[in-house]
Design an enzyme around this catalytic site. Structure first.
Site, PDB file in Angstrom:
ATOM      1  N   SER A 119     -72.409  41.405 -26.331  1.00  0.00           N
ATOM      2  CA  SER A 119     -71.136  41.479 -25.614  1.00  0.00           C
ATOM      3  C   SER A 119     -71.281  42.146 -24.260  1.00  0.00           C
ATOM      4  O   SER A 119     -70.321  42.224 -23.501  1.00  0.00           O
ATOM      5  CB  SER A 119     -70.115  42.263 -26.453  1.00  0.00           C
ATOM      6  OG  SER A 119     -70.587  43.571 -26.707  1.00  0.00           O
ATOM      7  N   HIS A 140     -71.410  34.710 -27.418  1.00  0.00           N
ATOM      8  CA  HIS A 140     -70.620  35.897 -27.740  1.00  0.00           C
ATOM      9  C   HIS A 140     -69.457  35.489 -28.637  1.00  0.00           C
ATOM     10  O   HIS A 140     -68.432  34.999 -28.178  1.00  0.00           O
ATOM     11  CB  HIS A 140     -70.111  36.557 -26.457  1.00  0.00           C
ATOM     12  CG  HIS A 140     -69.307  37.797 -26.695  1.00  0.00           C
ATOM     13  ND1 HIS A 140     -68.373  38.260 -25.796  1.00  0.00           N
ATOM     14  CD2 HIS A 140     -69.293  38.678 -27.739  1.00  0.00           C
ATOM     15  CE1 HIS A 140     -67.822  39.359 -26.274  1.00  0.00           C
ATOM     16  NE2 HIS A 140     -68.364  39.628 -27.454  1.00  0.00           N
ATOM     17  N   GLU A 152     -67.803  32.788 -26.166  1.00  0.00           N
ATOM     18  CA  GLU A 152     -68.258  32.797 -24.773  1.00  0.00           C
ATOM     19  C   GLU A 152     -69.712  32.333 -24.763  1.00  0.00           C
ATOM     20  O   GLU A 152     -70.566  32.957 -25.385  1.00  0.00           O
ATOM     21  CB  GLU A 152     -68.172  34.210 -24.179  1.00  0.00           C
ATOM     22  CG  GLU A 152     -66.796  34.629 -23.759  1.00  0.00           C
ATOM     23  CD  GLU A 152     -66.792  35.996 -23.080  1.00  0.00           C
ATOM     24  OE1 GLU A 152     -66.160  36.121 -22.029  1.00  0.00           O
ATOM     25  OE2 GLU A 152     -67.403  36.937 -23.611  1.00  0.00           O
ATOM     26  N   ASN A 190     -64.344  40.738 -21.887  1.00  0.00           N
ATOM     27  CA  ASN A 190     -64.451  42.194 -21.809  1.00  0.00           C
ATOM     28  C   ASN A 190     -64.346  42.705 -20.379  1.00  0.00           C
ATOM     29  O   ASN A 190     -63.903  43.831 -20.153  1.00  0.00           O
ATOM     30  CB  ASN A 190     -65.748  42.664 -22.457  1.00  0.00           C
ATOM     31  CG  ASN A 190     -65.691  42.586 -23.965  1.00  0.00           C
ATOM     32  OD1 ASN A 190     -64.625  42.472 -24.542  1.00  0.00           O
ATOM     33  ND2 ASN A 190     -66.846  42.625 -24.611  1.00  0.00           N
TER      34      ASN A 190
END
Length: 282
Positions: A119, A140, A152, A190
């Site tokens: 991540s 991800h 992702e 994120n």
């Protein structure tokens, strides 16, 4: 490349979740961890998750049995040799991931793809420690993997189009909705989410509103299912702080400066749900 068998290194929360998503979708899985106890715990987690889906009438008992039959567990990397794609899903630690990736690179046939479920760590940097950077990519997944639709797909500088296309096709076969991302700190989700959480701590520290009202405002005004401060407690305040420190270092931009209140709470050991106290008390 048609991916029929997926190897997974790591039988923890993310690893067993990926294994379940693959097995339910008809993909054979080889799930590897360092001990028999670890892989059996991972398999038991999958079985429990499938039982909950049966209770909700999402799948049948036959579906559960078929999915579990597709998951082979092992403590030996040698059993990964039959996979077309191996996903590393170990702890978010650079040195550990490098060690695993180099072992996989030396073991697997040259045409096998390798993905990392990171991540935050650079895909370009991780790919460079292998001899197949063109066949290396980031996948991800989001927790809980069986329920969350997003994957992702992160391309390193060296990742080939063929690798990307094969992994995207697999993600879609798993019933996921993949997005393609260039390698950058935090990728997309994120990169946006954690600074928002950090800003919520600034609003809290300035006394603009209570934690409850900040979270209620974001839930009711932005249609978020959980407020940013409650989400921080779920993620872990130490994780949020570490991510912000990475952004500050990598981008060199003061807008990523971690909130002092966040630092203080981490220093006090108030890390959220896992310690019983964070922004809220559990």
């Amino acid at each position: 490349m048609s991916i029929q068998t997926v190897g997974i290194v790591g039988a923890g929360t993310m690893g067993n979740g990926i294994a379940q998503a693959c097995a339910v979708s008809g993909i054979d899985v080889v799930m590897v961890d360092i001990s028999e106890a670890a892989v059996q715990k991972g398999l038991a987690t999958v079985a429990g998750s499938l039982d909950r889906l049966i209770k909700k009438e999402k799948i049948s008992e036959a579906d559960k049995n078929a999915a579990l039959a597709r998951i082979k567990t092992s403590t030996s990397y040698d059993d990964l040799k039959g996979a077309q794609l191996v996903i590393e899903a170990a702890t978010e630690n650079y040195d550990l991931k490098v060690k695993i990736l180099q072992q996989l690179d030396a073991l697997l046939a040259p045409e096998v793809l390798i993905a990392t479920n990171t991540s935050s760590i650079s895909i370009t940097q991780l790919g460079a420690v292998t001899r197949r950077a063109d066949k290396f990519i980031g996948m991800h997944f989001f927790n809980p993997v069986p329920m969350m639709a997003l994957v992702e797909i992160i391309r390193g500088l060296q990742t080939s189009d063929a690798t990307h296309d094969a992994v995207k096709a697999l993600s879609e076969k798993l019933g996921k909705s993949p997005i393609t991302v260039k390698n950058a700190p935090g990728f997309v989700v994120n990169r946006i989410l954690v600074p928002m959480i950090n800003e919520a701590f600034y609003v809290l520290s300035e006394g603009t509103a209570t934690a409850e009202d900040i979270d209620a405002g974001m839930k009711l005004g932005c249609n978020q299912p959980i407020g940013p401060l409650a989400l921080a407690d779920m993620i872990g305040l130490d994780v949020c702080l570490a991510v912000m420190e990475v952004y500050l270092k990598e981008f060199g931009d003061s807008k990523y400066r971690p909130c002092y209140l966040l630092r203080e709470m981490v220093a006090a050991g108030r890390l959220g749900r896992k310690t019983g106290q964070g922004v809220y008390t559990y």
